[in-house]
Every structure is written in structure tokens, then in C-alpha cells.
Design an enzyme around this catalytic site. Structure first.
Site, PDB file in Angstrom:
ATOM      1  N   CYS A   1       6.251   3.182   9.054  1.00  0.00           N
ATOM      2  CA  CYS A   1       5.663   3.422   7.737  1.00  0.00           C
ATOM      3  C   CYS A   1       6.754   3.801   6.713  1.00  0.00           C
ATOM      4  O   CYS A   1       7.449   4.796   6.896  1.00  0.00           O
ATOM      5  CB  CYS A   1       4.634   4.542   7.841  1.00  0.00           C
ATOM      6  SG  CYS A   1       3.774   4.819   6.304  1.00  0.00           S
TER       7      CYS A   1
ATOM      8  N   ASN B   1       0.835  -1.191   0.000  1.00  0.00           N
ATOM      9  CA  ASN B   1       0.000   0.000   0.000  1.00  0.00           C
ATOM     10  C   ASN B   1       0.870   1.241   0.000  1.00  0.00           C
ATOM     11  O   ASN B   1       2.023   1.226   0.441  1.00  0.00           O
ATOM     12  CB  ASN B   1      -0.909   0.011   1.237  1.00  0.00           C
ATOM     13  CG  ASN B   1      -0.180   0.470   2.475  1.00  0.00           C
ATOM     14  OD1 ASN B   1      -0.117   1.658   2.771  1.00  0.00           O
ATOM     15  ND2 ASN B   1       0.406  -0.464   3.214  1.00  0.00           N
TER      16      ASN B   1
END
Lengths: 446, 459
Positions: B134, B73
Site C-alpha cells: 500500500c 485510491n
């Protein structure tokens, strides 16, 4: 019974004769192709008379290369789409799939095959082109699986090819002799058009070669003549009353069915004589045309029928009843067929013997004789030096297709006595290579 | 009946299955639905600074007909207003007081950290997870994996958080680093109560062959994303093990990475995790998969006699050794059960082309035969065999001897030249190179199924 109502429209005919192996969607093809194990020395390849590299084309479908899959198929067999649909895969490739040993369903090879070939046919995606011209000319008699396959391969090798076909459409029994639920006319002809467009052979339709002068013309104009003539009409049984109205041959019945479709008439009660695959087809077809009762009469026991088990199951599935150990004595009736007089039989030491006093008449209003096709021996006798064997088959070298007349080559039913489309396609390809050798060799030596 | 409830660094939940901080925990609606379905906890989608997302955010690695073996993603942290998220956390906690709600946080300055930690606590969160993982979008702004990859920075921020935190603090680690124990130790030094791992792995999941752009495609372009899903489990398990075994980490571990079934969860637990987090599986199959996970875990615990999750945590760790501690005297070879063999011959071709030429084919049968003296016991054949329990690896040594490379090194009993009698491959048979040529020509080789031999015609 009457599982089926008599079809009166194209739509109803299509429903009664729904395809046994319908086209696979992309999703289904992905799921099914994912199951293939890619066996080493794969049994399915060995079981295929045309030796298609099945694990390869399945993997090509799986990796999103359906065009490559079609190429793999067509490189081995020009009737790739037809074979995917009409081959007895249950006893060939799919029957040999290792999954059957686990109790799991074999891979649906036939449907995957047609999934790939239909894409290139429908998209008109050409995979082949004729070879550089050699100057040699070959006449092909018969536009059936043998003739067309031979023509394609010869064109690929650069030879000029003209095909002479007595009927008005190509593909022989694929169109005129296969049950409509195995392949439609449109699909059969689409593959023929696809091949013709790529290879550029010429087909002369409605052009029968049947006399010595016909042959002489070919012998003068062509370097080699290929016989892809198949078999003839249904053999006569030599029974009294065989000429009565509504006593027909299975080959002729099926041909009518393929051409006239829902306009084909069938009796209310049909007796099919024979125990081979054509008998099963004729019986199934009668039922699907709305016959109230269809009886399959065979002179030996059920287990001794020549038909594949799955073909008999298919017939049983549409309500066909078996009548075993009976031999027909007479087609009874008054002008029209009204029944068949049978005598019961018993098999003793492998010999079928009639049981005296056991005669009986089974009523019907149509008889379909599925008792084999005659060989075209009288035509073949017009070819000098051409030998046929005791069964009327052309004597030929299976590696080269060459007959006892060196300029004549043959394959398919006329040579093998009657087999599947896939056999004709494979043999004719080998014959094309035999012809190629013959042409190039004799040219060099002269 | 085993007890599935856990107390993870002070955070209690009715079972060890938490939803990881990700799209499934984007709203109170989803978290309530998940708790209703049976999930034990949820780590809220990361709260932090205002962000803007792109359209087209996920990419998949498919294997044959199986979708999302791997998943990536390029979505950022929560793009919903902080106040909305906090209000919904409060609402969820009121409705589900015994379930775990952990607030995942990601901000920059010390003041921002102090403020957001207090906000999360005031909303009723049971714990805090610091998103230092992230690998896209946030790291460019000095957050996420930009922190996780710098142990000193990581430690500093943990210290800021611990200055105000009154609830357990979990540090989420990025796998995009050479040694996962470095940031793990930094988290401990900073005073964190636990760690969770792994966050996503930097990845490109595929390239569009027509557009020449990586997936997911945003207006003809793409960017590296964060990789997760079943495919990353082996990497996650190894990193969980590394942290669990390291003597200076000694923190509770929440295992993340490729957990889709109870079996995956048990593997994480046996290697040291005491809670597990799931994202991709829920994104693929919905919250309903929790039914299979809890029932499978319960069944396993009953059969093994584990009363609590803690009974099983780290149970495989003593058996995870360095290579040099493995027994060199142990010997297995393959055995084919002829009754089960279906004759695909994948074992033959795998061993022949991919391993040690220890399987042969015999005429008249499709069942291959193991050449015992050539078999090194590598397992390959048993791994490719499509039939359950058809090829088994059978022990051949008598089990009385034990010797490791480390022991041999200590005893000065190691080969130093290739001709040394003690060298491993010296006595291992390999065929002559040229014996390969044409070896399988008589077989139907894929790609050249049939060839027309030179044919002889009459002229």
C-alpha cells in the site's frame, strides 16, 4: 393516412414539427465526439462548402473545450448553428465521413456542430469583436445568410455596415423558408442576435430597397453595396386557373407556416407540384399540418427528381404519396381549387413528352407550387452596368463576389441561382474579403 | 471440458479468479455475493490496525468516453473492527468451504504479526497475504510499501510470520521499486510460499484545473494515491514476467494488475501467474463480469487444448527474451489492403510525422501507398489503422537466416563508428530537412481549413 392530427396549439405544432436534429446533451456529445478518427486531410472538411475544420471542432468538444469548438465553427461560417441544423449533411460532411465505408454510422457532425454553437449562444459568450475602424461604409441589401455573413466579416475587418431588410426579421430563408422541423424560429433568431451583439452592424428592418432612387441614396452614402437579395416569389406556371383560391407558391406557403405556425391553414387534400427539395418540404409540412392526403406530382420519374434522396424519404415517412411522370395542364375549380388536370408524360431521349389522351383530373382542395423561385431581374436592371446571365443570375467573380459594376458585390441565391444556407454563408465571406480588397486598394491608389 | 480449478501454493479454488484485497472484499456480504456470482476466491480487505479514512477516496483516468482506464485510491486498509472481519471470514468459509478465502494482513510488531496470523488461521482462512504494497497512508506509519521497498525488512517480517503460520503465506509486492525481483527474492529467503503482484503504483491521476488540486480532492487538497485499472496491465505483466523468469525467485505467482477480461487473465497466466486477482473491473462493473472471464478462459483452453490452468502457466516465458537475443535478420513491412481501406489516412500522417516517412499519398485516391524501401517494419501504421486487418505486417525475409546482437558481439561483428557499413541507420533514407516545409500545404490542414487567397478585384 393522416399520420398527424392538425395542430391547434403551440405544443402540438412543436410535436408535429419535432426537430430532426435535436440538441445533443453533453453526454451524447462526449460519446459521439469520441468516435471521430481525426482523419488526415479530412473528407468532411472538403465536403463542407464553408470549409469548417470539422475534426478540430469535434476534438475540441471531446476535450471539454466547446467554446473553442464554437470559435472554430464561427471562424469559417457565421451561420454555424443554423448550418448544423439545416445543412443537407447527409450529402455533405456526414456523407463523406470515412465511417460510411465501414458500414458504420457517420459521425453526427451537424448535431455536434450545433451542440457547440448553442452553448456560446445560450451563454452569450462572445468570440469576436469588430476590427479597428477603417472609415469605409458598406450597404448590405438583404439580411439573409449572404447579407448577414458578409456584414459580420466586414465588421471584423473594420468597415462600417448598414443592412437593409425588407422583412421584419433577419436570416432570410433560414427563418422564412426552411422547414420548421429543421430549425425553430427562436433558435434562428437567437443566432442572429448573438452575431449582431458581437459585430455591431445596424439592420434596418421593413426597409425595402426597390427603386432607382433607393439605390441612388445608397450609392451616394456608401462606398460599396452588397447584394444579398436572394430570389423572388414562386415562379408562375402560366397555367389556366393558377389564380384560384388555395393555389399557392411553396415559398409563400412556407413563409406563412414559419410565421403563423399552428394557425396556418392547409387543405384536406393537397397536391404539391415539383420535385425539388422545397417540394419535399412543402409536402412534409402539409402532412404535418394534418392534411389527410398529400400528393407530390412531378413531371419526370422518381429518380430524376432534384431533391436529395433523404428529403424524399422524409416526405414518404410522413405519408406523402408520389405521382410521377405527370404534367399539370390546369388548376380546375370554381373560384376555389377543386383539382389539378394532369397529362401523363414519357421521357424520350431526355425530353419530356406528353402522352396524348392521357389527361385526368386529380381532385384536391389545395395546390402548392414548388416549381422554383423567380429571379429579381427587374430590380437588378436598376443597377447600372450590372449584368445577369441567361438564367437571371448576377454575373459575379466567385473569388471576390464582385459584379460587373465594380462597386456592387453579390453572393448567395441571387448570384448562385439558389443553393444552401452554407453556400451563401461561405460565398458572402469570400465577398467580404473581395470588398475589403476593393476598398483598401482603391483607397491606396487614390 | 477444461478444468479451471487451481491449487495455488496449497490454496485450492474452483477457478483462478480471485478478488484482490480491496473495497470489493470489505465484508462477508460482498465476498459471499462474489462467490455466489462465480468468483473462485477472495483476498479479504487488509486486516490490521485501527485506521481513519478520508472522504473522497477514488480518482479516475478517463480516455475520451471511456471511464476508468486508470483508477487510483487513497483509501486505507479495512476500517472495520478486526473481530467483525474474522467472524465474517468464518461465516463465508462455512458456507463456501471449497472457495479460497485469503486474509490480507498488515501490522507492525512481531507480536502483532503472530497474533493476527493466528487469528486469521483460527477464522478458517485458506491462506494469508502480507500487504507490503500500500503506497499511501500506511507507509507513513512504517507499514505497506515502506516494508515492500526494503527487502531486508520484508524478509524479517516474513520470517516472523512463518514462525507461526500453518497455512500458505503469500507476499504481496509493491511495484514502487526499481527491481521487483529484489523483494521477491527476499520473500523467498524469508520462507514465503508465494508472491502476488503488483500492488498499486504511486500516482496522481489528474489535477482539477479550477481548484488547482490533484484528484481525489479532500477539502481542496489531495495526495498521491495508488494506481490500478486497465492502464497498469503492461507494467504488471512485465513485473510478473521478471519474477517468473528469475532463477532465484521460483515461487508461485498470483498476477494482479489491469485484469478486466479473460484475455487479460490469460496474458498474466502465460507470463507465469498461476492465479489472478481482480479489483478495478469489479469496482467498475460489479461481480457479474466473472461470467465473461470464466467463459472466455474456458473457451480459450478448449480451443488450445489446455486441460488445466497449470498447462498454460508461463507458456509465453520462453519467448520473452532480452533485446540482444532477437533475430536481426527478421524483416517485415506493412501492407495495406485497398479493399478494406476507408481512406482516413491516419497511417500516412502517423508514419510521415511519427515514424519513417514510408507512406505516400497518390493523386486521385485516398488509399495511401507503402514505400517498401523506406518501411522499417515498425508496426505504427497497423496500430493506428481503425479497420480490422486492413494494414498487415508481411514477412519479407526468407526465414533462413538468424543472427542476434549477442552473436554478432561474440563474433566481433558490430559497428563501432557511425560510418561503419554495418551501422543500422547508415543506409536508411530520410528526406532533406527543408523538404518538410509546405509539404502538405495543398492538403486541407487542420486548423487552417480555408484561407482567403489574395484576391484580385476591379478598381
Amino acid at each position: 393516412m393522416a399520420e398527424y392530427a392538425t395542430p391547434t396549439t403551440e405544443q402540438e405544432f412543436a410535436e408535429n414539427f419535432a426537430q430532426l436534429k435535436p440538441l445533443m446533451s453533453n453526454s451524447e456529445a462526449l460519446l459521439e465526439s469520441s468516435r471521430c478518427l481525426f482523419c488526415f486531410d479530412a473528407p468532411c472538411i472538403k465536403a463542407c462548402p464553408s470549409g469548417i475544420d470539422i475534426p478540430l471542432f469535434i476534438r475540441q468538444i471531446n476535450s471539454g473545450n466547446a467554446t473553442g469548438a464554437a470559435r472554430t465553427i464561427y471562424e469559417a461560417n457565421y451561420f454555424g448553428n443554423a448550418c448544423g441544423k439545416v445543412c443537407p449533411t447527409e450529402v455533405l460532411c456526414e456523407g463523406s465521413c470515412v465511417y460510411t465505408a465501414t458500414g458504420a454510422k457517420p459521425i453526427e457532425i451537424g448535431r455536434l456542430q450545433s451542440h457547440a454553437t448553442r452553448q456560446v449562444i445560450d451563454q452569450g459568450k462572445h468570440l469576436f469583436q469588430p476590427g479597428a475602424p477603417t472609415g469605409f461604409r458598406v450597404a448590405v441589401i438583404g439580411a439573409g445568410p449572404a447579407g448577414i455573413s458578409c456584414a459580420c466579416e466586414l465588421r471584423k475587418l473594420g468597415h462600417e455596415v448598414e443592412v437593409f431588410e425588407a422583412k421584419s426579421k433577419p436570416s432570410g430563408l433560414t427563418l422564412y423558408g426552411v422547414a420548421p422541423y429543421k430549425i425553430t424560429n427562436e433558435e434562428t433568431l437567437a443566432e442572429m442576435a448573438y452575431l449582431e451583439a458581437q459585430f455591431g452592424f445596424r439592420v434596418h428592418y421593413n426597409h425595402a430597397i426597390s427603386t432607382r432612387p433607393d439605390l441612388e441614396k445608397l450609392e451616394q452614402a456608401y462606398d460599396v453595396i452588397f447584394l444579398g437579395i436572394g430570389l423572388g416569389h414562386t415562379s408562375s406556371l402560366g397555367l389556366p386557373g393558377e389564380d384560384r383560391e388555395n393555389c399557392v407558391g411553396a415559398v409563400e406557403f412556407i413563409e406563412q407556416l414559419r410565421i403563423r405556425q399552428e394557425q396556418t391553414t392547409v387543405g384536406r387534400k393537397v397536391i404539391v407540384l415539383g420535385g425539388g427539395n422545397t417540394a419535399m418540404d412543402a409536402a412534409s409540412e402539409s402532412a404535418r399540418l394534418g392534411a389527410e392526403k398529400v400528393v407530390l406530382a412531378y413531371r419526370r420519374g422518381k429518380e430524376e427528381m432534384g431533391a436529395y434522396e433523404f428529403e424524399y424519404d422524409l416526405a414518404k415517412g410522413v405519408g406523402v404519396q408520389g405521382l410521377f411522370n405527370v404534367a399539370p395542364l390546369e388548376i380546375v375549380g370554381n373560384g376555389k381549387v377543386e383539382g389539378v388536370k394532369f397529362v401523363r408524360t414519357a421521357t424520350l431521349n431526355g425530353q419530356v413528352q406528353t402522352v396524348p389522351g392521357s389527361e385526368f383530373v386529380e381532385a384536391c382542395d389545395m395546390v402548392i407550387k414548388a416549381t422554383g423561385q423567380a429571379k429579381q431581374t427587374s430590380f437588378l436592371s436598376l443597377i447600372p452596368e450590372l449584368q445577369v446571365d441567361g438564367k437571371g443570375r448576377i454575373v459575379f467573380n466567385p473569388n471576390t463576389g464582385q459584379t460587373t459594376n465594380p462597386r456592387y458585390f453579390a453572393s448567395g441565391d441571387a448570384a448562385n441561382g439558389g443553393a444552401e444556407v452554407v453556400n451563401a454563408a461561405a460565398e458572402a465571406k469570400a465577398a467580404a474579403h473581395g470588398i475589403h480588397q476593393y476598398l483598401t486598394k482603391s483607397h491606396l491608389s487614390s | 471440458m477444461p478444468d479451471l480449478s487451481i491449487n495455488f501454493a496449497g490454496i485450492k479454488s474452483p477457478n483462478p479468479f480471485w478478488l484482490a484485497s480491496a473495497p470489493p472484499t470489505n465484508s462477508g456480504y460482498q465476498v459471499m455475493k462474489a462467490f455466489d456470482a462465480g468468483w473462485g476466491g477472495a483476498v479479504w480487505k487488509t486486516l490490521g490496525v485501527p485506521v481513519v479514512n478520508v472522504s473522497s477516496r477514488y480518482g479516475s483516468v478517463d480516455y475520451r468516453d471511456k471511464r476508468m482506464m486508470g483508477f487510483n485510491n487513497i483509501e486505507l486498509i479495512s476500517d472495520r473492527p478486526l473481530a467483525d472481519n474474522l467472524r465474517e471470514i468464518e461465516e463465508v468459509k462455512k458456507r463456501f468451504p471449497h472457495h479460497a478465502v485469503i486474509a490480507s494482513l498488515m501490522v507492525q510488531s512481531r507480536q502483532e504479526w503472530h497474533d493476527i496470523v493466528r487469528d486469521a488461521e483460527n477464522a478458517g482462512s485458506d491462506g494469508i497475504e502480507l500487504n507490503f504494497g500500500c503506497p499511501h497512508g500506511m507507509c507513513e506509519r512504517g507499514m505497506g510499501s515502506a516494508v515492500g521497498q526494503e527487502p531486508e525488512v520484508l524478509q524479517t517480517i516474513v520470517e516472523w510470520v512463518m514462525e507461526v503460520a500453518r497455512i500458505p503465506v503469500i507476499v504481496k509486492l509493491t511495484p514502487n521499486i526499481s527491481d521487483i525481483t529484489e523483494p521477491a527474492m527476499a520473500a523467498r529467503r524469508g520462507g514465503a510460499n508465494a508472491i502476488s503482484l503488483i500492488n498499486t503504483i504511486q500516482s496522481i491521476v489528474g489535477v482539477d484545473l479550477d481548484l488547482f488540486a490533484p484528484y481525489p480532492i479532500v477539502d481542496g487538497k489531495g495526495s498521491n494515491g495508488g494506481y490500478c485499472g486497465p492502464a497498469v496491465k503492461p507494467i504488471a505483466l512485465n513485473m510478473v514476467k521478471n519474477c517468473a523468469q528469475h532463477p532465484d525467485v521460483r515461487l508461485p505467482i498470483s498476477g494482479i494488475g489491469g485484469i478486466e477480461t479473460w484475455r487479460d487473465a490469460v496474458e498474466h497466466i502465460l507470463l507465469g501467474a498461476s492465479s489472478v486477482q481482480v479489483c478495478t473491473a469489479a469496482m467498475h462493473y460489479g461481480f457479474g463480469i466473472i461470467r465473461e472471464m470464466t467463459s472466455g478462459l474456458e473457451q480459450y483452453m478448449s480451443e488450445k487444448g489446455f486441460r488445466t490452468i497449470d498447462d498454460m502457466v508461463g507458456r509465453a516465458l520462453p519467448n520473452v527474451k532480452h533485446w540482444e537475443d532477437l533475430n536481426l535478420k527478421y524483416k517485415v513491412t506493412a501492407h495495406i489492403n485497398p479493399d478494406k481501406c476507408i481512406g482516413c489516412q491516419l497511417c500516412y500522417t502517423a508514419c510521415e510525422d511519427g515514424a519513417h516517412q514510408a507512406i505516400k499519398l497518390n493523386a486521385g485516391t485516398r488509399i495511401p501507398e507503402i514505400i517498401d524501401e523506406n518501411c522499417v517494419g515498425c508496426n505504427l501504421c497497423s496500430l493506428v489503422c481503425p479497420v480490422e486487418q486492413c494494414i498487415t505486417m508481411e514477412r519479407r525475409d526468407d526465414g533462413t537466416q538468424h543472427q542476434t546482437w549477442k552473436e554478432r558481439t561474440a563474433a566481433d561483428d558490430i559497428p563501432v563508428t557511425f560510418n561503419d557499413e554495418r551501422a543500422g541507420g547508415l543506409h536508411h533514407w530520410v528526406p532533406e530537412p527543408a523538404a518538410a516545409l509546405g509539404k502538405e500545404k495543398h492538403k486541407t490542414l487542420p486548423g487552417k481549413a480555408r484561407q482567403y487567397q489574395e484576391v484580385v478585384v476591379t478598381e
